[in-house]
Design a protein around this motif. Structure first.
Motif, short mmCIF file in Angstrom:
data_model
loop_
_atom_site.label_atom_id
_atom_site.label_comp_id
_atom_site.label_asym_id
_atom_site.label_seq_id
_atom_site.Cartn_x
_atom_site.Cartn_y
_atom_site.Cartn_z
N UNK A 29 38.66 23.21 -12.61
CA UNK A 29 38.67 21.83 -13.08
C UNK A 29 39.49 21.67 -14.35
N UNK A 30 39.36 22.65 -15.26
CA UNK A 30 40.15 22.62 -16.48
C UNK A 30 41.64 22.76 -16.18
N UNK A 31 41.98 23.62 -15.25
CA UNK A 31 43.39 23.78 -14.86
C UNK A 31 43.92 22.50 -14.24
N UNK A 32 43.10 21.87 -13.38
CA UNK A 32 43.52 20.62 -12.75
C UNK A 32 43.78 19.56 -13.83
N UNK A 33 42.89 19.49 -14.83
CA UNK A 33 43.08 18.54 -15.93
C UNK A 33 44.41 18.79 -16.65
N UNK A 34 44.72 20.07 -16.91
CA UNK A 34 45.98 20.39 -17.59
C UNK A 34 47.19 20.02 -16.73
#
Length: 180
Positions: free
Chosen positions: A111-116
């Motif tokens: 999820x954090x990677x998708x946000x970035x």
């Protein structure tokens, strides 16, 4: 026990139909391309591995906020992670608890990677990526590596050869490193 499972896996691999192997290699390559895009969006020094994971969790472990992690803080974090994973509270982790905890951690990181990725590539600001916003990148690079004869197409033979190369690298320990 582990050796038997490995031998069974090798036995299964030897009897697997070529079409299934080709499909699995293709899926692995597509997954690799997507993962490469996600890693590229992570930035330098943020790849997988224990050091990168510790860096991402640093602020949560450094409970006194002094910018340093003490052995006491690390032990407290480890205990908190264990307690969070111990869903039934019996003081031991079974297979399902370990798997569920690992899946939850992976889901959070993805999820954090998708946000970035969205922050860097979402030109329209709509919270979604179009094909154009995704841009050219790892998928196209993977295609050119697979196209070993340079004819602009990937043949079944080229895909099978790529799968064999990947298998050799895994046996040499270049891709299958277990960080546990």
């Amino acid at each position: 026990m582990r050796r038997r499972a490995l031998e069974s896996g090798l036995e299964m691999e030897m009897t697997m139909p070529a079409r299934t192997k080709t499909t699995l290699v293709a899926l692995a390559l597509i997954g690799s391309a997507v993962a490469t895009a996600a890693l590229a969006d992570m930035g330098p020094g943020r790849g997988p591995g224990p050091g990168a994971m510790l860096l991402q969790m640093f602020d949560g472990i450094d409970t006194d906020g002094d910018g340093k992690i003490s052995p006491t803080e690390l032990a407290a974090h480890r205990e908190a992670m264990f307690t969070a994973a111990d869903a039934n509270g019996d003081g031991v982790l079974d297979r399902d608890e370990i798997a569920a905890h690992q899946m939850a951690m992976m889901t959070e990181r993805m999820g954090q990677r998708a946000d970035r990725m969205l922050q860097r590539r979402d030109v329209t600001g709509d919270g979604r990526l179009s094909l154009e916003e995704m841009g050219k990148g790892p998928a196209e690079m993977a295609f050119s590596r697979l196209d070993s004869d340079g004819d602009g197409l990937i043949s079944k033979e080229e895909l099978e050869a790529a799968g064999q190369r990947m298998g050799k690298k895994r046996k040499q320990g270049m891709m299958g490193h277990d960080w546990n």
